[in-house]
Design a protein around this motif. Sequence first.
Motif, PDB file in Angstrom:
ATOM      1  N   VAL A 172      -8.021  -2.945  -4.762  1.00 35.34           N
ATOM      2  CA  VAL A 172      -7.347  -1.785  -4.174  1.00 35.34           C
ATOM      3  C   VAL A 172      -7.174  -0.680  -5.215  1.00 35.34           C
ATOM      4  O   VAL A 172      -7.396   0.506  -4.923  1.00 35.34           O
ATOM      5  N   LEU A 173      -6.819  -1.045  -6.433  1.00 39.25           N
ATOM      6  CA  LEU A 173      -6.638  -0.039  -7.482  1.00 39.25           C
ATOM      7  C   LEU A 173      -7.951   0.674  -7.803  1.00 39.25           C
ATOM      8  O   LEU A 173      -7.961   1.884  -8.052  1.00 39.25           O
TER       9      LEU A 173
ATOM     10  N   ASN B 272       2.037  -7.040  -3.048  1.00 42.71           N
ATOM     11  CA  ASN B 272       1.891  -8.252  -2.247  1.00 42.71           C
ATOM     12  C   ASN B 272       0.514  -8.885  -2.379  1.00 42.71           C
ATOM     13  O   ASN B 272       0.161  -9.766  -1.592  1.00 42.71           O
ATOM     14  N   LEU B 273      -0.268  -8.438  -3.348  1.00 41.54           N
ATOM     15  CA  LEU B 273      -1.632  -8.924  -3.499  1.00 41.54           C
ATOM     16  C   LEU B 273      -1.776  -9.756  -4.766  1.00 41.54           C
ATOM     17  O   LEU B 273      -1.059  -9.542  -5.747  1.00 41.54           O
TER      18      LEU B 273
ATOM     19  N   SER C 166      -8.755 -10.284   4.804  1.00 40.35           N
ATOM     20  CA  SER C 166      -7.964 -10.768   3.671  1.00 40.35           C
ATOM     21  C   SER C 166      -6.863  -9.762   3.351  1.00 40.35           C
ATOM     22  O   SER C 166      -6.874  -8.616   3.846  1.00 40.35           O
ATOM     23  N   GLY C 167      -5.919 -10.183   2.496  1.00 44.47           N
ATOM     24  CA  GLY C 167      -4.858  -9.260   2.100  1.00 44.47           C
ATOM     25  C   GLY C 167      -5.394  -8.008   1.443  1.00 44.47           C
ATOM     26  O   GLY C 167      -4.939  -6.888   1.723  1.00 44.47           O
ATOM     27  N   GLY C 168      -6.383  -8.178   0.568  1.00 41.36           N
ATOM     28  CA  GLY C 168      -6.985  -7.018  -0.089  1.00 41.36           C
ATOM     29  C   GLY C 168      -7.660  -6.093   0.892  1.00 41.36           C
ATOM     30  O   GLY C 168      -7.573  -4.860   0.779  1.00 41.36           O
TER      31      GLY C 168
END
Length: 273
Positions: free
Chosen positions: A208-209, A199-200, A171-173
């Motif tokens: 991500v953070l 972009n998420l 996935s993007g993440g």
Amino acid sequence: MTSQEQTEENTVTTAVANPETGGSGGHAAVAARTENVTKAYGEGETRVLALDQVSLDIHRGAFTAIMGPSGSGKSTLMHCLAGLDSVTSGRIWIGDTEITGLKDKKLTRLRRDNIGFIFQAFNLLPTLNAIENITLPMDIAGRKPDQEWLDQVVTTVGLADRLKHRPAELSGGQQQRVAVARALASRPEIIFGDEPTGNLDSRAGAEVLRFLRRSVDDLDQTIVMVTHDPVAAAYADRIVFLADGRIVDEMTEPTADRVLDRMRHFDGQGRVS
């Protein structure tokens, strides 16, 4: 001199920037700092001042966010700090190494060995799996990863069961987590993130953070992140606000609401870049 005195002597310290002037107000170990940095583009009537006498300390082992209205100079500041752009005047250090004036070869080596980067675009090679993408910069440099550290990084970002997957299978993440792990894997002095969650979607961005936050708390990493998002900035220990190329304020222990209120103060229309 005792060993303790020697340790203290070797600790890089500098004055913490004053929110209004960049002046001193205490001391803390720093991973990077700028001194009276100015960056101008063009000449004469077309000259644009992107940074105007910026003095800033980036605290070691902390998460710093840089924010400001569109055109405030925040991305320029990060690019100069990371050695990706030159300065018109002033000085910049990464650790105890001054990078202003370094020859290209030495600057390239310093960026490779001491700095990690996370960008909006994940910049993963589609033909490599996750672990190959993570170790690629070290492979190119001919360096073997510290396996214990690599395992710790992979565990911290939650990728242990995805290492054999290629980017298209993530996935993007998850792809951005691979990019985070790649930045961490070489154990750099400092990591710079340019809108790393831009972009998420909100859920993947929060993932991500949280991993960036954990890398500071659990791995003692130093992170500098440019963001326009008050929610993202609230994960930081400290936010530095720029306007018109100058540091105009800073905030510690931020919340999204406090950040949003501060940004509205800088721009009457509530716009952020």
